[in-house]
Write an enzyme that holds these catalytic residues in place. Structure first.
Site, PDB file in Angstrom:
ATOM      1  CG  HIS A  37      -1.814  -1.240   1.284  1.00 20.33           C
ATOM      2  ND1 HIS A  37      -1.117  -2.211   1.949  1.00 20.33           N
ATOM      3  CD2 HIS A  37      -2.889  -1.516   0.842  1.00 20.33           C
ATOM      4  CE1 HIS A  37      -2.159  -3.256   1.944  1.00 20.33           C
ATOM      5  NE2 HIS A  37      -3.195  -3.011   1.068  1.00 20.33           N
TER       6      HIS A  37
HETATM    7  S1  FES Z   1       1.913  -0.506   3.398  1.00 16.17           S
HETATM    8 FE1  FES Z   1       0.221  -1.959   3.673  1.00 16.17          FE
HETATM    9  S2  FES Z   1       1.278  -3.504   4.530  1.00 16.17           S
HETATM   10 FE2  FES Z   1       2.894  -2.398   4.083  1.00 16.17          FE
END
Ligand code: FES
Length: 178
Positions: free
Chosen positions: A143
């Site tokens: 993410h």
């Molecule tokens: S940014 Fe979502 S698990 Fe690492």
């Protein structure tokens, strides 16, 4: 998705001359043969590991497995240490100085649990060819969390810095984790 990324990353790990030291003591004498051959979850949870870092050059990293999780060990260059120590606490989401995250006199080495504090993926950055994010440490592509060279979260959804496990130097080339 998270499982898949973890599996892919695990395949990238360098082989280590790490071995597990189980705090079993007299456990073998008090448990049956079968149970001594298959340590309980409790015993495994207490396990510590020793990692030989003799071959680690400045700028390089190795990964050890500890309690089922990867532990990133990065030997940092002088410039990287300066970079980590030059960051104002006000710029950090989870304010912590680099000195608080390393051992005095051994600040060349950063030791962190390699699990993103967002949803538990394993960030990229251990291999030289890896993307290391905008702050030169690790990047979690799940993410988009960026960690700096001190393992501190600098950008993205992760709420906290990469965890620093309990560890100590047994010698200049040997670290005990746990
Ligand atoms: S940014 Fe979502 S698990 Fe690492």
């Amino acid at each position: 998705m998270a499982e898949q990324v973890q599996d892919e990353t695990k395949r990238d790990f360098l082989a280590l001359s790490a071995y597990v030291t189980l705090g079993v003591g007299t456990v073998a004498g008090t448990l049956g043969i079968l149970s001594s051959l298959t340590p309980s979850a409790d015993v495994l949870a207490l396990a510590s590991i020793e990692v030989d870092i003799a071959s680690l050059e400045p700028g390089q990293a190795i990964t050890a497995m500890w309690r089922g999780k990867p532990v990133f060990i990065r030997r940092r260059t002088a410039a990287q240490i300066d970079d980590a120590r030059g960051v104002a606490l006000s710029a950090l989401k989870d304010p912590q100085t680099d000195a608080e995250r390393t051992i005095e006199g051994k600040e060349e080495y950063l030791v962190v649990v390699g699990v993103c504090t967002h949803l538990g993926c394993i960030p990229k950055g251990q291999k030289e060819a890896d993307v290391r994010g905008d702050f030169g440490g690790w990047y979690c592509p799940c993410h988009g969390s960026h960690y700096d060279i001190s393992g501190r979260i600098r950008k993205g959804p992760a709420p906290a810095n990469l965890q620093v496990p309990e560890y100590e130097f047994l010698s200049d080339t040997n670290i005990k984790i746990g």
